[in-house]
Design a protein around this motif. Structure first.
Motif, PDB file in Angstrom:
ATOM      1  N   HIS A  29       0.842  -1.191   0.000  1.00 13.23           N
ATOM      2  CA  HIS A  29       0.000   0.000   0.000  1.00 13.23           C
ATOM      3  C   HIS A  29       0.877   1.241   0.000  1.00 13.23           C
ATOM      4  O   HIS A  29       1.883   1.310   0.724  1.00 13.23           O
ATOM      5  CB  HIS A  29      -0.906   0.027   1.238  1.00 13.23           C
ATOM      6  CG  HIS A  29      -1.764   1.256   1.324  1.00 13.23           C
ATOM      7  ND1 HIS A  29      -1.321   2.445   1.875  1.00 13.23           N
ATOM      8  CD2 HIS A  29      -3.026   1.484   0.886  1.00 13.23           C
ATOM      9  CE1 HIS A  29      -2.289   3.343   1.792  1.00 13.23           C
ATOM     10  NE2 HIS A  29      -3.329   2.780   1.201  1.00 13.23           N
ATOM     11  N   ASN A  71      -7.285   3.750  -1.079  1.00 10.01           N
ATOM     12  CA  ASN A  71      -7.570   3.309   0.280  1.00 10.01           C
ATOM     13  C   ASN A  71      -8.540   2.135   0.348  1.00 10.01           C
ATOM     14  O   ASN A  71      -9.075   1.833   1.412  1.00 10.01           O
ATOM     15  CB  ASN A  71      -8.117   4.482   1.105  1.00 10.01           C
ATOM     16  CG  ASN A  71      -7.048   5.524   1.385  1.00 10.01           C
ATOM     17  OD1 ASN A  71      -5.907   5.172   1.665  1.00 10.01           O
ATOM     18  ND2 ASN A  71      -7.413   6.795   1.275  1.00 10.01           N
ATOM     19  N   ASP A  72      -8.760   1.462  -0.783  1.00 10.00           N
ATOM     20  CA  ASP A  72      -9.605   0.279  -0.734  1.00 10.00           C
ATOM     21  C   ASP A  72      -8.908  -0.821   0.069  1.00 10.00           C
ATOM     22  O   ASP A  72      -7.682  -0.954   0.049  1.00 10.00           O
ATOM     23  CB  ASP A  72      -9.891  -0.234  -2.146  1.00 10.00           C
ATOM     24  CG  ASP A  72     -10.790   0.700  -2.927  1.00 10.00           C
ATOM     25  OD1 ASP A  72     -11.462   1.537  -2.299  1.00 10.00           O
ATOM     26  OD2 ASP A  72     -10.806   0.599  -4.172  1.00 10.00           O
ATOM     27  N   SER A  73      -9.684  -1.611   0.754  1.00 12.56           N
ATOM     28  CA  SER A  73      -9.143  -2.689   1.578  1.00 12.56           C
ATOM     29  C   SER A  73      -8.573  -3.814   0.722  1.00 12.56           C
ATOM     30  O   SER A  73      -9.032  -4.077  -0.391  1.00 12.56           O
ATOM     31  CB  SER A  73     -10.233  -3.264   2.487  1.00 12.56           C
ATOM     32  OG  SER A  73     -10.761  -2.292   3.347  1.00 12.56           O
ATOM     33  N   GLU A  94     -10.022  -8.997   5.888  1.00 13.04           N
ATOM     34  CA  GLU A  94      -9.981  -7.645   5.334  1.00 13.04           C
ATOM     35  C   GLU A  94      -8.852  -6.887   6.025  1.00 13.04           C
ATOM     36  O   GLU A  94      -8.738  -6.907   7.264  1.00 13.04           O
ATOM     37  CB  GLU A  94     -11.297  -6.918   5.544  1.00 13.04           C
ATOM     38  CG  GLU A  94     -11.322  -5.526   4.934  1.00 13.04           C
ATOM     39  CD  GLU A  94     -12.619  -4.774   5.200  1.00 13.04           C
ATOM     40  OE1 GLU A  94     -12.742  -3.628   4.741  1.00 13.04           O
ATOM     41  OE2 GLU A  94     -13.500  -5.329   5.897  1.00 13.04           O
ATOM     42  N   SER A 117      -8.671  -7.654   0.493  1.00 10.41           N
ATOM     43  CA  SER A 117      -9.591  -8.662   1.019  1.00 10.41           C
ATOM     44  C   SER A 117      -9.218 -10.044   0.488  1.00 10.41           C
ATOM     45  O   SER A 117      -8.725 -10.191  -0.640  1.00 10.41           O
ATOM     46  CB  SER A 117     -11.040  -8.330   0.650  1.00 10.41           C
ATOM     47  OG  SER A 117     -11.222  -8.386  -0.749  1.00 10.41           O
ATOM     48  N   ARG A 136      -6.960  -3.085   6.099  1.00 12.78           N
ATOM     49  CA  ARG A 136      -6.968  -1.691   5.657  1.00 12.78           C
ATOM     50  C   ARG A 136      -6.089  -0.859   6.577  1.00 12.78           C
ATOM     51  O   ARG A 136      -5.817  -1.248   7.723  1.00 12.78           O
ATOM     52  CB  ARG A 136      -8.393  -1.144   5.614  1.00 12.78           C
ATOM     53  CG  ARG A 136      -9.179  -1.198   6.905  1.00 12.78           C
ATOM     54  CD  ARG A 136     -10.542  -0.520   6.709  1.00 12.78           C
ATOM     55  NE  ARG A 136     -11.371  -0.535   7.902  1.00 12.78           N
ATOM     56  CZ  ARG A 136     -12.386  -1.363   8.098  1.00 12.78           C
ATOM     57  NH1 ARG A 136     -12.688  -2.275   7.177  1.00 12.78           N
ATOM     58  NH2 ARG A 136     -13.100  -1.300   9.210  1.00 12.78           N
ATOM     59  N   ILE A 193      -1.730  -1.171  10.100  1.00 19.73           N
ATOM     60  CA  ILE A 193      -2.933  -1.721   9.484  1.00 19.73           C
ATOM     61  C   ILE A 193      -3.857  -2.316  10.536  1.00 19.73           C
ATOM     62  O   ILE A 193      -3.417  -2.722  11.618  1.00 19.73           O
ATOM     63  CB  ILE A 193      -2.607  -2.801   8.435  1.00 19.73           C
ATOM     64  CG1 ILE A 193      -1.777  -3.939   9.060  1.00 19.73           C
ATOM     65  CG2 ILE A 193      -1.913  -2.202   7.221  1.00 19.73           C
ATOM     66  CD1 ILE A 193      -1.642  -5.176   8.168  1.00 19.73           C
ATOM     67  N   GLU A 237      -3.836   6.509   6.305  1.00 21.64           N
ATOM     68  CA  GLU A 237      -4.194   6.237   4.912  1.00 21.64           C
ATOM     69  C   GLU A 237      -3.114   6.664   3.917  1.00 21.64           C
ATOM     70  O   GLU A 237      -3.024   6.106   2.813  1.00 21.64           O
ATOM     71  CB  GLU A 237      -5.519   6.936   4.565  1.00 21.64           C
ATOM     72  CG  GLU A 237      -6.725   6.385   5.292  1.00 21.64           C
ATOM     73  CD  GLU A 237      -6.937   7.017   6.674  1.00 21.64           C
ATOM     74  OE1 GLU A 237      -7.956   6.716   7.310  1.00 21.64           O
ATOM     75  OE2 GLU A 237      -6.057   7.830   7.094  1.00 21.64           O
TER      76      GLU A 237
END
Length: 565
Positions: free
Chosen positions: A472, A478-480, A544, A482, A546, A505, A552
């Motif tokens: 990331h 900022n999408d998770s 999940e 999964s 994030r 995270i 972020e």
């Protein structure tokens, strides 16, 4: 090599913080070639064991930059290289900063001749500030990789402080009977020799035999110079070839899979990749060395026993040897881990049992090697230390060869002594076992290339660890991340970093927050394994991941996962 002090430093008391220490230039991602000696949390130990300092007040001062300046007047640096193209080396003492650990501290540095003469760095000549927190590391920068040199560093003291006169250590009498007696003490448990005898007999017949090593930084070769050929793993492999190889021993093969700063919790995940080479290698002998790395193993031995059983369960029935190294403070996890070896009647070698007791004897009482000779730093052996480790393993090889053979193999069909939860664990990353899960990478769509580098097998260069990762960044969205996976046990492997660009995270399982992972908790670039769940039955999990609120715009790298179906 002994440097020559100026008249000013000759009048001052001082002590060695590095003495006849070998250094080797390794390539860095920024294109430089250097050796780094980390000092944070280690400097006082170095002063005690290398310099003979036993004054608690002085040792305490070395733990902060403020105390360091109070104690130290100047630094004497002597560097000697026998390589013709190495005429100078840039030396620096980097102080960690209070605001930003790796960038806000000051540096004490100079270009030093590589002819053994001494360069004096007077602290008052440098712009040292109140921002300095603790002495961070020495760096030695060369113009090319692979360059070797020998270093002495003396801390000359301010008035009012004293240091004992350094008494030279006697050379280690490697050929003496007393040395052989010391090595014999390393044979903690000869164990069932059925498998090891078969490997030795194969070698004697000239058949292909592979010896594999898996462990932490000591197995990687830390402290050995040059690392790829003087580490204990390569030295003991060479001794095995000398003992049992035929016609030069080209049929004896070598696998080294040591990764610094990592426990068996990670070792069990990378076993197929790094030792078995994804089923292209079937080692005949596997040596496991995690006795000083497993303090942070969340399972307190289940991962270690799982790794041993994973190796033992291979179809070709390799011999497994448990090796117990030791830190400068005499610590290891032998008491926790040796029951695994006793339970399965495995050969066990304890370097701790060989060397620690004699560390505290005088030469007249039987001291053969001092801590200063054995340890490169608080954690890792010198070339002498690596040789001793290799000789301990060679003793086991030779003793096994001479012993009568066990007629039956070890019994693996018994309940574990600690636990075997992870014996079937497998690696999952961008290219390995990708069909085991359905993954949407979301904002973790980049690939991190600034990874922990490790000298694998007999290579002198570093190999990036877990290159098939998910990263990331501030730009990746900022999408998770999964993942749908059906399994009963899951371990995440992520990158630790000292950079303030990295963050934290949140990890969710079926809608519940189960863990936070902070990439900066350890403060240096390496691989970190952490158990997400350990259940008895497989079920579907929706994982999940994030970035934590407020992080972020930070980076985070998922290196991979370990899963048990």
């Amino acid at each position: 090599m002994m440097g020559h002090s100026s008249q000013t430093t000759e009048k001052r008391k001082g002590f060695y913080i590095m003495l006849e220490a070998m250094i080797e230039a390794s390539p860095r991602p920024d294109g430089t070639c250097m050796q780094e000696i980390y000092l944070e949390g280690r400097l006082a130990d170095q002063a005690r064991n290398t310099g003979g300092i036993d004054d608690d007040r002085m040792l305490e001062l070395l733990k902060s930059c403020e105390g360091f300046r109070q104690l130290v007047h100047s630094i004497g640096v002597s560097i000697h290289s026998e390589e013709e193209d190495i005429s100078s080396v840039r030396f620096a003492l980097e102080n960690w900063g209070k605001t930003n650990k790796y960038t806000s501290g000051s540096r004490i540095e100079a270009v030093c001749p590589a002819d053994g003469s001494e360069t004096i760095l007077k602290l008052s000549d440098f712009n040292l500030t109140a921002e300095d927190d603790v002495p961070g590391k020495f760096t030695f920068e060369f113009h090319r990789a692979g360059a070797l040199a020998t270093v002495n560093i003396i801390f000359y003291l301010n008035d009012g402080y004293d240091a004992p006169e350094l008494k030279p250590d006697a050379p280690v009498a490697f050929e003496s009977e007393a040395y052989r007696d010391m090595i014999r003490r390393s044979l903690l448990h000869a164990g069932n020799n059925y498998r090891l005898k078969k490997a030795i007999e194969k070698a004697k017949r000239g058949q292909d035999v592979t010896i594999a090593y898996i462990g932490g930084s000591i197995t990687q070769g830390a402290g050995a110079k040059p690392i790829h050929s003087t580490c204990y793993a390569y030295q003991s492999y060479s001794l095995f070839k000398q003992l049992f190889g035929q016609n030069g021993g080209e049929h004896i093969h070598f696998v080294k899979a040591g990764v610094g700063g990592t426990p068996s919790e990670l070792g069990m995940i990378r076993y197929e990749r790094d030792v078995l080479k994804n089923d292209s290698v079937q080692p005949d002998i596997v040596i496991i060395e995690f006795a000083v790395n497993d303090a942070d193993d969340e399972t307190e031995g289940r991962c270690y026993e799982s790794l041993a059983l994973k190796a033992l369960a291979a179809d070709n029935k390799p011999a497994v040897i448990l090796l117990f190294s030791v830190f400068m403070n005499d610590w290891n996890l032998q008491d926790r881990l040796s029951p695994v070896g006793l339970h399965y009647d495995l050969p066990m070698v304890s370097v701790k049992d060989a060397v620690v007791e004699q560390f505290y004897l005088s030469q007249e009482e039987g001291n053969l090697v001092t801590k200063r000779q054995y340890f490169y730093d608080t954690y890792h052996p010198t070339n002498i230390g690596h040789r001793i480790m290799a000789d301990c393993l060679a003793l086991l090889f030779a003793e096994t060869d001479q012993a009568a053979s066990h007629t039956e193999d070890i019994d693996l069909h018994k309940p574990p002594v600690i636990g075997n939860d992870f014996i079937d664990i497998q690696l999952l990353d961008r290219v390995t076992n990708i069909n085991a899960a359905h993954i949407n990478e979301g904002g973790f769509s980049e690939t991190d290339t600034e990874l922990q580098m490790v000298e694998m097998d007999d290579q002198s260069h570093g190999t990036p660890q877990f290159p098939h990762n998910w990263m990331h960044t501030a730009e990746s969205g900022n999408d998770s991340f999964s993942m749908m996976i059906t399994c009963k046990k899951l371990v995440i492997v992520y990158k630790d970093s000292g950079s303030t660009d990295f963050g934290t995270i949140d990890i969710w399982d079926n809608g519940q927050l189960i863990k936070q992972a902070d990439a900066r908790a350890i403060q240096w670039t390496h691989c970190h394994a952490s158990i997400l769940f350990n259940e008895q039955e497989a079920r579907e999990h929706h994982i999940e991941i994030r970035m934590t609120d407020g992080h972020e715009q930070k980076k985070f790298t998922i290196l991979g996962f370990g899963y048990v179906k």
